[in-house]
Design a protein around this motif. Structure first.
Motif, PDB file in Angstrom:
ATOM      1  N   THR A 101      30.628  36.587  41.461  1.00  0.00           N
ATOM      2  CA  THR A 101      31.850  37.352  41.325  1.00  0.00           C
ATOM      3  C   THR A 101      32.474  37.069  39.971  1.00  0.00           C
ATOM      4  N   HIS A 102      33.273  38.017  39.496  1.00  0.00           N
ATOM      5  CA  HIS A 102      33.995  37.799  38.240  1.00  0.00           C
ATOM      6  C   HIS A 102      35.157  36.832  38.441  1.00  0.00           C
ATOM      7  N   GLU A 103      35.557  36.626  39.691  1.00  0.00           N
ATOM      8  CA  GLU A 103      36.703  35.775  39.984  1.00  0.00           C
ATOM      9  C   GLU A 103      36.381  34.319  39.657  1.00  0.00           C
ATOM     10  N   ASN A 104      37.259  33.696  38.888  1.00  0.00           N
ATOM     11  CA  ASN A 104      37.026  32.322  38.494  1.00  0.00           C
ATOM     12  C   ASN A 104      38.363  31.697  38.091  1.00  0.00           C
ATOM     13  N   PRO A 105      38.709  30.535  38.598  1.00  0.00           N
ATOM     14  CA  PRO A 105      37.980  29.703  39.556  1.00  0.00           C
ATOM     15  C   PRO A 105      38.059  30.284  40.968  1.00  0.00           C
ATOM     16  N   PRO A 106      37.267  29.734  41.893  1.00  0.00           N
ATOM     17  CA  PRO A 106      37.226  30.302  43.244  1.00  0.00           C
ATOM     18  C   PRO A 106      38.459  30.015  44.088  1.00  0.00           C
ATOM     19  N   ASP A 107      39.266  29.037  43.681  1.00  0.00           N
ATOM     20  CA  ASP A 107      40.452  28.698  44.475  1.00  0.00           C
ATOM     21  C   ASP A 107      41.438  27.934  43.597  1.00  0.00           C
ATOM     22  N   LEU A 108      42.644  27.772  44.107  1.00  0.00           N
ATOM     23  CA  LEU A 108      43.619  26.908  43.458  1.00  0.00           C
ATOM     24  C   LEU A 108      43.162  25.462  43.583  1.00  0.00           C
ATOM     25  N   THR A 109      43.552  24.638  42.626  1.00  0.00           N
ATOM     26  CA  THR A 109      43.205  23.218  42.669  1.00  0.00           C
ATOM     27  C   THR A 109      44.409  22.419  42.168  1.00  0.00           C
ATOM     28  N   GLY A 110      44.217  21.127  42.070  1.00  0.00           N
ATOM     29  CA  GLY A 110      45.264  20.282  41.525  1.00  0.00           C
ATOM     30  C   GLY A 110      45.511  20.502  40.051  1.00  0.00           C
ATOM     31  N   TYR A 111      44.643  21.291  39.417  1.00  0.00           N
ATOM     32  CA  TYR A 111      44.766  21.562  37.983  1.00  0.00           C
ATOM     33  C   TYR A 111      44.757  23.059  37.673  1.00  0.00           C
ATOM     34  N   PHE A 133      40.084  38.679  42.459  1.00  0.00           N
ATOM     35  CA  PHE A 133      39.404  39.947  42.184  1.00  0.00           C
ATOM     36  C   PHE A 133      38.975  40.523  43.530  1.00  0.00           C
ATOM     37  N   ILE A 134      39.632  41.591  43.956  1.00  0.00           N
ATOM     38  CA  ILE A 134      39.358  42.187  45.258  1.00  0.00           C
ATOM     39  C   ILE A 134      38.704  43.558  45.046  1.00  0.00           C
ATOM     40  N   GLU A 135      37.492  43.704  45.537  1.00  0.00           N
ATOM     41  CA  GLU A 135      36.760  44.967  45.377  1.00  0.00           C
ATOM     42  C   GLU A 135      36.902  45.809  46.634  1.00  0.00           C
ATOM     43  N   LYS A 152      37.181  58.239  48.755  1.00  0.00           N
ATOM     44  CA  LYS A 152      36.227  59.075  48.022  1.00  0.00           C
ATOM     45  C   LYS A 152      34.911  58.354  47.756  1.00  0.00           C
ATOM     46  N   GLY A 153      34.806  57.118  48.239  1.00  0.00           N
ATOM     47  CA  GLY A 153      33.595  56.347  48.005  1.00  0.00           C
ATOM     48  C   GLY A 153      33.559  55.691  46.638  1.00  0.00           C
ATOM     49  N   GLU A 154      34.708  55.679  45.973  1.00  0.00           N
ATOM     50  CA  GLU A 154      34.779  55.085  44.632  1.00  0.00           C
ATOM     51  C   GLU A 154      35.167  53.610  44.731  1.00  0.00           C
ATOM     52  N   VAL A 155      34.546  52.803  43.885  1.00  0.00           N
ATOM     53  CA  VAL A 155      34.867  51.377  43.861  1.00  0.00           C
ATOM     54  C   VAL A 155      36.179  51.169  43.110  1.00  0.00           C
ATOM     55  N   GLN A 156      37.045  50.387  43.699  1.00  0.00           N
ATOM     56  CA  GLN A 156      38.352  50.120  43.116  1.00  0.00           C
ATOM     57  C   GLN A 156      38.578  48.617  43.070  1.00  0.00           C
ATOM     58  N   TRP A 157      39.099  48.144  41.947  1.00  0.00           N
ATOM     59  CA  TRP A 157      39.414  46.725  41.807  1.00  0.00           C
ATOM     60  C   TRP A 157      40.912  46.519  41.970  1.00  0.00           C
ATOM     61  N   LEU A 158      41.267  45.470  42.715  1.00  0.00           N
ATOM     62  CA  LEU A 158      42.643  45.017  42.798  1.00  0.00           C
ATOM     63  C   LEU A 158      42.694  43.595  42.260  1.00  0.00           C
ATOM     64  N   PHE A 159      43.617  43.333  41.365  1.00  0.00           N
ATOM     65  CA  PHE A 159      43.780  42.005  40.787  1.00  0.00           C
ATOM     66  C   PHE A 159      45.114  41.439  41.281  1.00  0.00           C
ATOM     67  N   VAL A 160      45.051  40.345  42.018  1.00  0.00           N
ATOM     68  CA  VAL A 160      46.241  39.830  42.695  1.00  0.00           C
ATOM     69  C   VAL A 160      46.470  38.355  42.353  1.00  0.00           C
ATOM     70  N   SER A 161      47.644  38.061  41.856  1.00  0.00           N
ATOM     71  CA  SER A 161      47.989  36.685  41.513  1.00  0.00           C
ATOM     72  C   SER A 161      48.112  35.828  42.773  1.00  0.00           C
ATOM     73  N   HIS A 162      47.474  34.669  42.737  1.00  0.00           N
ATOM     74  CA  HIS A 162      47.467  33.726  43.856  1.00  0.00           C
ATOM     75  C   HIS A 162      48.152  32.449  43.390  1.00  0.00           C
ATOM     76  N   ARG A 163      49.234  32.061  44.061  1.00  0.00           N
ATOM     77  CA  ARG A 163      50.053  30.933  43.626  1.00  0.00           C
ATOM     78  C   ARG A 163      51.041  30.557  44.712  1.00  0.00           C
ATOM     79  N   CYS A 164      51.839  29.517  44.473  1.00  0.00           N
ATOM     80  CA  CYS A 164      52.957  29.189  45.356  1.00  0.00           C
ATOM     81  C   CYS A 164      53.950  30.340  45.330  1.00  0.00           C
ATOM     82  N   LEU A 165      54.510  30.681  46.491  1.00  0.00           N
ATOM     83  CA  LEU A 165      55.402  31.828  46.602  1.00  0.00           C
ATOM     84  C   LEU A 165      56.885  31.451  46.638  1.00  0.00           C
TER      85      LEU A 165
END
Length: 242
Positions: free
Chosen positions: A39-49, A56-58, A63-76
């Motif tokens: 996957t293009h997503e890197n790193p795979p998860d949050l860490t201590g650093y 990267f959400i596919e 319509k059968g078209e591939v769509q990418w969603l990019f979503v920030s993952h962090r403390c809320l």
């Protein structure tokens, strides 16, 4: 000072990950070795650093078209933060002026109760077992500056400002779902969405553990008695399942 927030609009994100780099740079966080997992997503998860990463959400649309969603993952930065309520040594704190949930590593004992209590499974720990997570660049905010991620974002997919004003702005722009507007006392990180939170891999109906205050009091009592808060102890009081 009014409560602050980040307004995150995934549909404006281009996946450049400039926010990840800015976060690492401002907080002087080291790079981490990762592996290619297909996957293009890197790193795979949050860490201590790594306090912030872009998911990267596919998706395939009608319509059968591939769509990418990019979503920030962090403390809320919850308005009613379970991590602050459960922490037996007050290492986690909520700033009264801004609503930011931050921490003091020197007070952290590494019990990991905060991660177990968090509805979003966010807190991570550094090599010394001390809590690490997004602290909303509270040092910058208190100095009148924007958080590093918002300052860097080239498309304004991450906006910083007064929480009420950001929510009002998102509604005026026609976003049908404002994830975080009311959840858990209102989140300090609000997502402006065009579909359900599930489409963006966001937890639906997040809830704090039952009897959270009682659990926190129990942990503090155990600390006073000199009991080490191991995973088995957290299981015994029902904070960790299984």
């Amino acid at each position: 000072m009014a409560r602050k927030a980040l307004l995150i609009t995934p549909d404006l994100c281009i996946g450049c990950r400039g926010c990840q780099v800015a976060c690492k740079s401002w907080n002087d966080l080291p790079a981490e070795e990762t592996k290619n997992n297909g996957t293009h997503e890197n790193p795979p998860d949050l860490t201590g650093y790594t306090y912030n990463r872009i998911r990267f959400i596919e998706k395939v649309n009608e319509k059968g078209e591939v769509q990418w969603l990019f979503v920030s993952h962090r403390c809320l930065h919850c308005g009613e933060p379970a991590c602050v309520e459960i922490c037996p040594v007050k290492a986690l704190k909520k700033d009264a002026e801004t609503g930011i949930v931050y921490y003091d590593k020197t007070q952290c004992i590494g019990c990991q109760a905060c991660q177990a209590a968090c509805p979003f499974n966010i807190p991570r720990y550094d090599k010394n077992g001390k809590i690490s997570k997004c602290h909303f660049c509270i040092d910058r905010v208190k100095a009148g500056l924007s958080p590093a991620c918002a300052k860097t974002c080239p498309t304004e997919a991450i906006k910083y400002g007064n929480r009420e004003e950001l929510i009002k702005e998102a509604k005026a722009e026609g976003y049908s779902v404002l994830y975080g507007e009311t959840e858990l006392g209102g989140l300090g990180v609000v997502y402006a969405l065009k579909a359900s939170p599930k489409e963006y891999n966001l937890a639906e109906n997040p809830k704090k553990p039952e009897n959270l205050i009682a659990m926190g009091q129990m942990l503090r009592s155990l600390i006073e008695k000199g009991v080490a808060l191991s995973p088995s102890v957290l299981k015994d009081i029902g904070l960790i399942k299984g």
